[in-house]
Design a protein around this motif. Structure first.
Motif, mmCIF file in Angstrom:
data_model
loop_
_atom_site.group_PDB
_atom_site.id
_atom_site.type_symbol
_atom_site.label_atom_id
_atom_site.label_comp_id
_atom_site.label_asym_id
_atom_site.label_seq_id
_atom_site.Cartn_x
_atom_site.Cartn_y
_atom_site.Cartn_z
ATOM 1 N N PRO A 61 -0.286 -19.412 -3.718
ATOM 2 C CA PRO A 61 -0.906 -18.572 -4.758
ATOM 3 C C PRO A 61 -0.459 -17.109 -4.655
ATOM 4 O O PRO A 61 -0.217 -16.448 -5.673
ATOM 5 C CB PRO A 61 -2.413 -18.723 -4.483
ATOM 6 N N SER A 62 -0.316 -16.598 -3.426
ATOM 7 C CA SER A 62 0.145 -15.214 -3.259
ATOM 8 C C SER A 62 1.620 -15.076 -3.621
ATOM 9 O O SER A 62 2.037 -14.055 -4.189
ATOM 10 C CB SER A 62 -0.075 -14.747 -1.811
ATOM 11 N N LEU A 63 2.418 -16.094 -3.298
ATOM 12 C CA LEU A 63 3.843 -16.046 -3.682
ATOM 13 C C LEU A 63 3.975 -15.998 -5.199
ATOM 14 O O LEU A 63 4.838 -15.299 -5.741
ATOM 15 C CB LEU A 63 4.573 -17.279 -3.117
ATOM 16 N N ARG A 64 3.092 -16.741 -5.891
ATOM 17 C CA ARG A 64 3.133 -16.728 -7.376
ATOM 18 C C ARG A 64 2.773 -15.342 -7.896
ATOM 19 O O ARG A 64 3.381 -14.843 -8.855
ATOM 20 C CB ARG A 64 2.147 -17.759 -7.938
ATOM 21 N N LEU A 65 1.769 -14.710 -7.271
ATOM 22 C CA LEU A 65 1.387 -13.356 -7.703
ATOM 23 C C LEU A 65 2.543 -12.387 -7.498
ATOM 24 O O LEU A 65 2.812 -11.519 -8.339
ATOM 25 C CB LEU A 65 0.160 -12.876 -6.917
ATOM 26 N N LEU A 66 3.228 -12.541 -6.366
ATOM 27 C CA LEU A 66 4.382 -11.671 -6.097
ATOM 28 C C LEU A 66 5.473 -11.891 -7.147
ATOM 29 O O LEU A 66 6.061 -10.926 -7.644
ATOM 30 C CB LEU A 66 4.952 -11.968 -4.704
ATOM 31 N N ALA A 67 5.709 -13.162 -7.474
ATOM 32 C CA ALA A 67 6.760 -13.477 -8.450
ATOM 33 C C ALA A 67 6.418 -12.896 -9.821
ATOM 34 O O ALA A 67 7.314 -12.483 -10.570
ATOM 35 C CB ALA A 67 6.945 -14.992 -8.541
ATOM 36 N N SER A 68 5.127 -12.851 -10.147
ATOM 37 C CA SER A 68 4.744 -12.342 -11.475
ATOM 38 C C SER A 68 4.565 -10.825 -11.468
ATOM 39 O O SER A 68 4.226 -10.233 -12.490
ATOM 40 C CB SER A 68 3.443 -13.003 -11.938
ATOM 41 N N ALA A 69 4.746 -10.228 -10.272
ATOM 42 C CA ALA A 69 4.599 -8.767 -10.119
ATOM 43 C C ALA A 69 3.226 -8.283 -10.591
ATOM 44 O O ALA A 69 3.105 -7.187 -11.144
ATOM 45 C CB ALA A 69 5.720 -8.023 -10.833
ATOM 46 N N ALA A 70 2.190 -9.141 -10.379
ATOM 47 C CA ALA A 70 0.823 -8.752 -10.769
ATOM 48 C C ALA A 70 0.403 -7.550 -9.934
ATOM 49 O O ALA A 70 0.657 -7.516 -8.725
ATOM 50 C CB ALA A 70 -0.136 -9.913 -10.536
ATOM 51 N N PRO A 71 -0.225 -6.530 -10.557
ATOM 52 C CA PRO A 71 -0.593 -5.335 -9.782
ATOM 53 C C PRO A 71 -1.720 -5.638 -8.789
ATOM 54 O O PRO A 71 -2.568 -6.501 -9.040
ATOM 55 C CB PRO A 71 -1.061 -4.357 -10.852
ATOM 56 N N PHE A 72 -1.707 -4.948 -7.660
ATOM 57 C CA PHE A 72 -2.779 -5.073 -6.657
ATOM 58 C C PHE A 72 -3.287 -3.670 -6.376
ATOM 59 O O PHE A 72 -2.503 -2.775 -6.039
ATOM 60 C CB PHE A 72 -2.237 -5.724 -5.380
ATOM 61 N N ASP A 73 -4.585 -3.487 -6.507
ATOM 62 C CA ASP A 73 -5.201 -2.179 -6.257
ATOM 63 C C ASP A 73 -5.189 -1.908 -4.743
ATOM 64 O O ASP A 73 -5.882 -2.595 -3.989
ATOM 65 C CB ASP A 73 -6.646 -2.224 -6.799
ATOM 66 N N PRO A 74 -4.401 -0.926 -4.266
ATOM 67 C CA PRO A 74 -4.276 -0.723 -2.813
ATOM 68 C C PRO A 74 -5.596 -0.351 -2.136
ATOM 69 O O PRO A 74 -5.763 -0.568 -0.938
ATOM 70 C CB PRO A 74 -3.245 0.404 -2.700
#
Ligand SMILES: [Fe+2]
Ligand SMILES: [Fe+2]
Length: 276
Positions: free
Chosen positions: A215-228
């Motif tokens: 699931p995290s690899l998919r988020l990385l692939a979609s370049a979904a933003p993550f609030d630091p």
């Protein structure tokens, strides 16, 4: 018992804990949530509720391991060590539930279906014991330790850091117990047992990667933003989660499996290949 009955019975158990916390429950330190926005607190609240449910599932697995250890003639130091892990997991569940409550959450609804499915996998007690010990304790707790360590390291909010650090200490101990018990049992498992465990590895390593890292690899692939800022509340960015998973898997789990004489690295390489 129907699924709905199951959920309400589990919720009732959580309510009982609120009245009488388990022995060994650590005191909570003060929080500092005012520095965060409501949406950030909401993310953390959901994460703590999910952690509480996961800790209860972990307690159920360790409880089953205690029962199986006794059934397999291992009523002694091994069953005592596993029972102490089950007690830790109950304390973790309560700790996570209380932190979630501070963040504004209702008691979590606990889905025990994954545990039930896992327990149905192997009917013979010795094989079920070995499979759970290998996958859920040795491998699972090693990966869990790495994820908790990463979360504790990034966290800055005091209650978050306090709770993650306390759980991390126990998870590292659980992982150690898993590997040590496997080492103790290694001389008495048969060639067929070893083949069985290698088959279990081949089936489960891909499943663990799918549920924990993909699931995290998919988020990385979609370049979904993550609030630091969420890192300060103990939430892992997709990058950090993937990094912590593969560090544990490749740096600790596979070498430990190979050292036990199991096909760790080979099973990992063949995790998406159908057995011949
Ligand atoms: Fe735990
Ligand atoms: Fe644990």
């Amino acid at each position: 018992m129907s699924g709905a009955d199951h959920v309400s019975a589990t919720t009732k158990r959580l309510d009982v804990y609120a009245v009488r916390p388990p022995r060994g429950m650590p005191a909570l330190c003060a929080h500092a949530l005012d520095a965060f926005e409501e949406t950030q607190v909401r993310h953390a609240r959901r994460a703590w509720s999910m952690k509480s449910a996961q800790e209860l599932r972990s307690a159920a697995i360790f409880s089953e391991l205690v029962r199986l250890a006794i059934d397999c003639g291992l009523a002694g130091e091994i069953s005592k060590a596993l029972a102490s892990c089950a007690e830790d997991e109950m304390i973790h569940a309560e700790l996570c539930r209380l932190v979630a409550k501070v963040f504004g959450a209702e008691p979590p609804v606990v889905d025990m279906k994954p545990v039930e499915d896992r327990l149905l996998g192997h009917r013979e007690p010795w094989r079920r014991f070995l499979a759970l010990l290998l996958v859920e304790v040795a491998i699972g707790e090693t990966i869990s330790t790495s994820l908790f360590r990463a979360g504790a390291k990034s966290s800055a909010e005091p209650l978050t850091r306090h709770a993650l650090t306390m759980i991390l200490r126990d998870e590292a101990q659980h992982a150690r117990i898993g590997w040590e018990v496997l080492e103790v049992l290694r001389p008495i498992w048969t060639v067929d047992d070893r083949r069985f465990l290698d088959g279990e590895l081949r089936a489960q390593l891909g499943a663990i990667e799918q549920s924990t890292a993909v699931p995290s690899l998919r988020l990385l692939a979609s370049a979904a933003p993550f609030d630091p800022t969420l890192g300060r509340l103990g939430l892992l960015s997709p990058e950090r989660r993937v990094e912590a998973f593969y560090e544990a898997l490749e740096g600790k789990v596979l070498p430990a499996l190979d050292a036990l004489g199991l096909a760790g690295s080979a099973s990992w390489a063949a995790r998406y290949t159908r057995p011949a």
